[in-house]
Design an enzyme around this catalytic site. Structure first.
Site, PDB file in Angstrom:
ATOM      1  N   LYS A  24      -5.886 -42.692   8.512  1.00  0.00           N
ATOM      2  CA  LYS A  24      -4.781 -43.195   8.658  1.00  0.00           C
ATOM      3  C   LYS A  24      -4.854 -44.421   9.025  1.00  0.00           C
ATOM      4  O   LYS A  24      -5.817 -45.054   9.287  1.00  0.00           O
ATOM      5  CB  LYS A  24      -3.927 -42.216   9.589  1.00  0.00           C
ATOM      6  CG  LYS A  24      -3.346 -40.858   9.329  1.00  0.00           C
ATOM      7  CD  LYS A  24      -2.548 -41.023   7.979  1.00  0.00           C
ATOM      8  CE  LYS A  24      -2.204 -39.685   7.614  1.00  0.00           C
ATOM      9  NZ  LYS A  24      -2.948 -38.733   6.899  1.00  0.00           N
TER      10      LYS A  24
HETATM   11  C1  LIG Z   1       3.044 -37.014   5.548  1.00  0.00           C
HETATM   12  C2  LIG Z   1       2.075 -36.466   6.468  1.00  0.00           C
HETATM   13  N1  LIG Z   1       2.492 -35.323   7.381  1.00  0.00           N
HETATM   14  C3  LIG Z   1       1.563 -34.641   8.152  1.00  0.00           C
HETATM   15  C4  LIG Z   1      -0.031 -34.945   7.979  1.00  0.00           C
HETATM   16  C5  LIG Z   1      -0.616 -34.095   8.842  1.00  0.00           C
HETATM   17  O1  LIG Z   1      -1.815 -34.998   9.721  1.00  0.00           O
HETATM   18  P1  LIG Z   1      -2.944 -34.422   9.966  1.00  0.00           P
HETATM   19  O2  LIG Z   1      -4.209 -34.522   8.906  1.00  0.00           O
HETATM   20  O3  LIG Z   1      -3.464 -35.307  11.105  1.00  0.00           O
HETATM   21  O4  LIG Z   1      -3.135 -32.865  10.580  1.00  0.00           O
HETATM   22  C6  LIG Z   1      -0.416 -36.019   7.200  1.00  0.00           C
HETATM   23  C7  LIG Z   1      -1.776 -36.127   6.784  1.00  0.00           C
HETATM   24  O5  LIG Z   1      -2.310 -36.443   5.853  1.00  0.00           O
HETATM   25  C8  LIG Z   1       0.787 -36.384   6.188  1.00  0.00           C
HETATM   26  O6  LIG Z   1       0.127 -37.259   5.152  1.00  0.00           O
END
Ligand SMILES: Cc1ncc(COP(=O)(O)O)c(C=O)c1O
Length: 405
Positions: free
Chosen positions: A186
């Site tokens: 990210k």
């Molecule tokens: C749009 C979206 N929502 C939620 C998430 C979930 O994040 P995490 O990987 O930190 O659980 C991501 C991760 O890529 C995402 O792209």
């Protein structure tokens, strides 16, 4: 979405502060931690940077979404309207609270089509969850109007759009709550982590307890805390928060580089009149983590993807239509409702029904879309070379298509 690209001494210093004390947990141990509270510091920095009144760190973006839903009172049988293009985590969170993901079409913003949202509202709808995909925003005015009209909660999945904004407000701070992910890829990373942002004290207090087994954090020690409700362990660690603290201080720098590289790449691709670009509800608010562009047909797009692959330059260019993670076309596990622990019959039937609808309007968008991830470390020469290779691949595919026709 490359915070990890500019990792260095600043992150090591913050992590070392924690290693010096050995207190890796965010709560308690007030004496031995010698004033080092990285998670609290990061939450304060998030509030200040993004203009949110409250911020609750979590172990991931996924758990941030689950936490936000629980704190907003979304649960069994509630329908959450969400887009057909997102990361699987968005519907995983919905399922985890017992709710029903109602997928609807995206438009050329690559986010929720407001008209499709309006048509999907039923008496069971509780929430609309736009996902600000690939660094940029949904049409928030239109979605807020629908939520107001039908008395629905707006929860922003802003996990991919840290630093983006809409009409002067930071993405993730506009709805009743919003979430970021700080996973490794990210815009800013903690390695793993996430946050729920909200301007509502009650929602924040619920998030605070929910992420830590329901602790009210009011006792003289953890054993003396009360548990006004049941929660889980979605805590971030001090080590992860320390990394995030160094990263958030670099956010402006990351965004400035992204913007510069995004503009330069867009200028190169704009030479080809057949290339069009993603529509932005607020062109000034793009965080510029990706440049998303369209070709005239699926056939030409596939030919461009094949040519980029043949040239060895496909990595960093995403054809989401074929991707197993981001677009409903390939979410077979959801469409067949395959879970390890049984869903209730009601939830299972609703999920099957919702996930197997007609998404031809989304297909017409996604089958023609390529998103190019913007690097922070690109030199001007590398950027030019990338852009020119893409242009050459597009021109080749276009000329072959015109010969065939
Ligand atoms: C749009 C979206 N929502 C939620 C998430 C979930 O994040 P995490 O990987 O930190 O659980 C991501 C991760 O890529 C995402 O792209």
């Amino acid at each position: 979405m490359p915070g990890f690209e500019l990792w260095g001494a600043e992150e090591r210093k913050e992590v070392n502060d924690v290693l010096e004390t050995g207190i890796l947990m965010r709560y308690g141990f007030d004496g031995p931690r010698k004033g080092i509270w990285k998670s609290k510091e990061l939450e304060e920095a998030i509030c200040k940077t993004f203009g949110s009144q409250y911020a609750q760190l979590t172990s991931s973006g996924t758990s941030a979404l689950t936490t936000a839903m629980a704190a907003l009172g979304i649960g069994a049988g509630d329908e959450i309207i969400m887009p057909s293009f997102t990361f699987v985590a968005s519907f995983e969170a919905v399922l985890s609270v017992g709710a029903i993901p109602v997928m609807v079409d995206v438009d050329d913003t690559l986010t929720l089509n407001p008209e499709a949202v309006r048509k999907a509202v039923t008496s069971k709808t509780k929430c609309v969850m736009p996902v600000h995909m690939c660094g940029s925003m949904a049409d928030m005015d239109a979605l807020l109007a629908i939520c107001k009209e039908h008395n629905l909660i707006l929860l922003e999945d802003a996990c991919q759009s840290i630093g983006g904004s809409y009409k002067g407000k930071m993405l993730g701070t506009i709805g009743a709550a919003g979430t970021f992910s700080f996973d490794f890829v990210k815009t800013i990373t903690c390695a793993e982590g996430g946050v729920v942002m909200t301007n509502c004290e009650d929602v924040y207090i619920k998030c605070d307890g929910y992420t830590d087994h329901g602790h009210d954090h009011k006792g003289a020690d953890r054993g003396a805390d009360l548990h006004p409700f049941i929660g889980y362990n979605f805590r971030i660690s001090e080590l992860h928060a320390a990394v995030g603290l160094a990263q958030i201080r670099k956010l402006d720098k990351f965004l400035a580089i992204q913007k510069k590289n995004h503009t330069a790449l867009k200028n190169i691709l704009s030479q080809v009149p057949e290339i069009s670009f993603r529509r932005l509800p607020d062109p000034n608010g793009d965080s510029c983590t990706f440049l998303s562009w369209f070709l005239p047909t699926e056939e030409i797009t596939r030919a461009v993807v094949a040519e980029l692959k043949a040239q060895g330059v496909l990595p960093g260019n995403f054809y989401w239509f074929d991707n197993n993670w981001h677009y409903i076309r390939k979410w077979d596990h959801l469409k067949q409702s395959i879970t390890l622990n049984a869903l209730s019959e009601e939830q299972k039937t609703a999920v099957l029904q919702q996930a197997n609808k007609d998404f031809s309007a989304s297909d017409a968008i996604m089958s023609r879309c390529i998103s190019t991830a913007i690097g922070l470390l690109w030199t001007d020469e590398q950027l030019k070379e990338k852009g020119e290779k893409i242009v050459a691949a597009v021109k080749k595919a276009l000329s072959e298509a015109s010969v065939t026709n």
